[in-house]
Design a protein around this motif. Structure first.
Motif, short mmCIF file in Angstrom:
data_model
loop_
_atom_site.label_atom_id
_atom_site.label_comp_id
_atom_site.label_asym_id
_atom_site.label_seq_id
_atom_site.Cartn_x
_atom_site.Cartn_y
_atom_site.Cartn_z
N ALA A 287 0.83 -1.36 -0.04
CA ALA A 287 -0.05 0.00 -0.14
C ALA A 287 0.74 1.16 0.02
O ALA A 287 0.16 2.42 0.11
CB ALA A 287 -0.90 0.04 1.28
N GLY A 288 2.18 1.21 0.04
CA GLY A 288 3.01 2.29 -0.12
C GLY A 288 2.82 3.20 1.16
O GLY A 288 3.06 4.33 1.25
N VAL A 289 2.63 2.84 2.47
CA VAL A 289 2.36 3.59 3.70
C VAL A 289 2.92 2.67 4.93
O VAL A 289 2.74 1.43 4.87
CB VAL A 289 1.08 3.99 3.87
N GLY A 290 3.57 3.31 5.85
CA GLY A 290 3.92 2.68 6.88
C GLY A 290 2.85 2.48 8.19
O GLY A 290 1.46 3.03 7.84
N LEU A 291 3.01 1.87 9.18
CA LEU A 291 2.18 1.60 10.09
C LEU A 291 2.90 1.59 11.42
O LEU A 291 3.87 1.12 11.77
CB LEU A 291 1.34 0.36 10.06
N THR A 292 2.31 2.30 12.43
CA THR A 292 3.13 2.62 13.75
C THR A 292 2.05 2.30 14.86
O THR A 292 0.88 2.81 14.85
CB THR A 292 3.74 4.00 13.73
N ARG A 293 2.78 1.69 15.89
CA ARG A 293 1.95 1.38 16.86
C ARG A 293 1.90 2.54 17.84
O ARG A 293 2.86 2.77 18.24
CB ARG A 293 2.19 -0.09 17.83
N VAL A 294 0.83 3.21 18.51
CA VAL A 294 0.64 4.34 19.15
C VAL A 294 -0.05 4.07 20.57
O VAL A 294 -0.36 4.91 21.27
CB VAL A 294 0.20 5.48 18.17
N GLY A 295 -0.60 2.81 20.70
CA GLY A 295 -1.40 2.69 22.00
C GLY A 295 -1.81 1.24 22.16
O GLY A 295 -1.53 0.39 21.37
N THR A 296 -2.57 1.23 23.11
CA THR A 296 -2.97 -0.03 23.66
C THR A 296 -4.52 0.18 24.10
O THR A 296 -5.03 1.14 24.25
CB THR A 296 -2.36 -0.54 25.04
N VAL A 297 -5.53 -1.17 24.17
CA VAL A 297 -6.97 -1.16 24.41
C VAL A 297 -6.90 -1.81 25.63
O VAL A 297 -6.04 -2.74 25.93
CB VAL A 297 -7.56 -1.74 23.32
N ALA A 298 -7.70 -1.26 26.65
CA ALA A 298 -7.92 -1.95 27.93
C ALA A 298 -9.42 -1.90 28.37
O ALA A 298 -10.14 -1.04 27.57
CB ALA A 298 -7.11 -1.37 28.96
N ALA A 299 -9.69 -2.61 29.27
CA ALA A 299 -11.17 -2.47 29.70
C ALA A 299 -11.40 -1.00 30.38
O ALA A 299 -10.56 -0.53 30.86
CB ALA A 299 -11.42 -3.56 30.77
N GLY A 300 -12.66 -0.66 30.23
CA GLY A 300 -13.01 0.76 30.57
C GLY A 300 -13.77 1.58 29.53
O GLY A 300 -14.19 1.23 28.78
N ALA A 301 -13.16 2.82 29.72
CA ALA A 301 -13.93 3.89 28.74
C ALA A 301 -13.03 4.97 28.61
O ALA A 301 -12.28 5.54 29.42
CB ALA A 301 -15.38 4.58 29.27
N GLY A 302 -13.06 5.73 27.57
CA GLY A 302 -12.42 6.95 27.08
C GLY A 302 -10.98 6.82 26.67
O GLY A 302 -10.63 5.72 26.40
N VAL A 303 -10.43 7.97 26.57
CA VAL A 303 -8.96 7.85 26.02
C VAL A 303 -8.11 8.53 26.95
O VAL A 303 -8.51 9.67 27.64
CB VAL A 303 -9.10 8.61 24.67
N ARG A 304 -6.76 8.17 27.39
CA ARG A 304 -5.78 8.66 28.16
C ARG A 304 -4.69 8.89 27.07
O ARG A 304 -4.18 7.98 26.59
CB ARG A 304 -5.59 7.55 29.07
N ALA A 305 -4.23 10.11 26.95
CA ALA A 305 -3.09 10.21 26.23
C ALA A 305 -1.93 10.79 27.20
O ALA A 305 -1.94 11.58 28.05
CB ALA A 305 -3.33 11.53 25.28
N ARG A 306 -0.87 10.17 27.02
CA ARG A 306 0.51 10.28 27.81
C ARG A 306 1.79 10.68 26.73
O ARG A 306 2.11 9.85 25.93
CB ARG A 306 0.76 9.10 28.60
#
Length: 325
Positions: A287-306
């Motif tokens: 596809a000519g594009v890279g892919l980067t891991r930027v986070g994880t999924v856990a039980a709960g709700a919402g988004v936490r950015a660090r």
């Protein structure tokens, strides 16, 4: 019908009100595409509106770029569904001072964006109005539709491409300076990640969304749609070079600058723990594009950015709060 599970924001509050008013007369509101099942594949349909003064300014873009950008934004929704485009329809509102050549130029751009992903312009509508506006409807076929609702605890959160280029271009224009050419291209000529969406759908993607409102805002929609919590590790965010320059000029950490950049049209995707990172090179070749891991999924709700272990509150783009450009 079940209330749509969306993140915060006035635009999405309005979607919730619309869903409540329509009740059983509506189905599937809140995802990138409406999905209509058939025997062996699903028809994915989406509409996206691009309005002068909200999504672009005329003196920043050529008319062909306006057409390309509007069509690409709509096609990006198909990419997020893991769908292969079949065609587009364009409902075009034309200012009264525009000529026939202007209309042709806009539609030439829209047609070029469709052609680039193997689709055709199937029709649409023309109307006069106070400013340019394009309502682009896209149709595509999805062998395995990927909605926003499939992320599960333990999944990784990944993003395609580099972020921050469109915002870097906007910051330069707002200073009445010409943008970095690469940043300008990212804003004016975005590439809908159709091939990447198909590849990711075929490699176990659980949930996917395109980044149009900013990484944090769109992660919130993914988290709400899947009823999970997402943690974003901003030091992992792939930052475009022009975004680094603009962030330094503004005194903002480049990773935060990029994470708050809207209208990227990259794909944010939840992939299972079994996903093999070594296959990212296969995606780049396909596809000519890279892919980067930027986070994880856990039980709960919402988004936490660090960022470097410090919590960060990310701003997102609100279509009903301010004009983007």
């Amino acid at each position: 019908m079940t209330a749509p599970r969306l993140g915060p924001g006035r635009e999405f509050d309005r979607v919730r009100h619309i869903a409540a008013a329509l009740g059983a007369r509506a189905s599937g509101l809140g995802d990138d595409c409406a999905v209509l099942d058939s025997s062996d594949r699903a028809l994915a349909v989406s509409t996206d509106v691009s309005v002068e003064g909200v999504h672009f300014r005329r003196h920043w873009l050529t008319l062909e770029e306006i057409g390309w950008r509007a069509a690409a934004a709509a096609l990006s929704d198909l990419a997020a569904e893991g769908a292969e485009p079949a065609g587009v329809l364009v409902a075009l509102t034309v200012p009264t001072d525009a000529g026939d050549a202007d209309v042709t130029a806009v539609m030439t751009g829209a047609g070029a964006a469709a052609e680039a992903v193997g689709a055709a312009v199937l029709g649409g509508d023309l109307s006069a109005g106070p400013a340019w506006s394009l309502a682009v409807t896209v149709l595509g076929w999805a062998p395995r539709p990927v909605t926003r609702s499939g992320a599960r605890p333990g999944d990784g959160i990944w993003v395609t491409g580099m972020l921050g280029g469109p915002r870097a271009a906007l910051e330069a224009w707002r200073r009445n300076e010409p943008p970095d050419p690469v940043a300008r291209a990212a804003f004016a000529h975005p590439a809908p990640r159709i091939a990447a969406g198909l590849w990711l759908a075929g490699h176990g993607a659980r949930a996917m969304i395109d980044v149009s409102d900013g990484l944090g805002a769109d992660a919130a929609h993914l988290a709400a749609g899947s009823d999970v919590a997402i943690t974003l590790e901003l030091e992992r965010v792939p930052v475009a070079m022009a975004a680094v320059t603009e962030a330094n000029r503004l005194g903002i950490p480049p990773e935060r600058f990029a994470a708050e950049s809207g209208e990227e049209y990259e794909l944010l995707v939840a992939l299972p723990q079994s996903f093999d990172p070594d296959t990212v090179q296969d995606l780049r070749r396909a596809a000519g594009v890279g892919l980067t891991r930027v986070g994880t999924v856990a039980a709960g709700a919402g988004v936490r950015a660090r960022l470097e272990s410090v919590d960060v509150t990310l701003a997102g783009y609100d279509h009903f709060h301010r004009a983007a450009p």
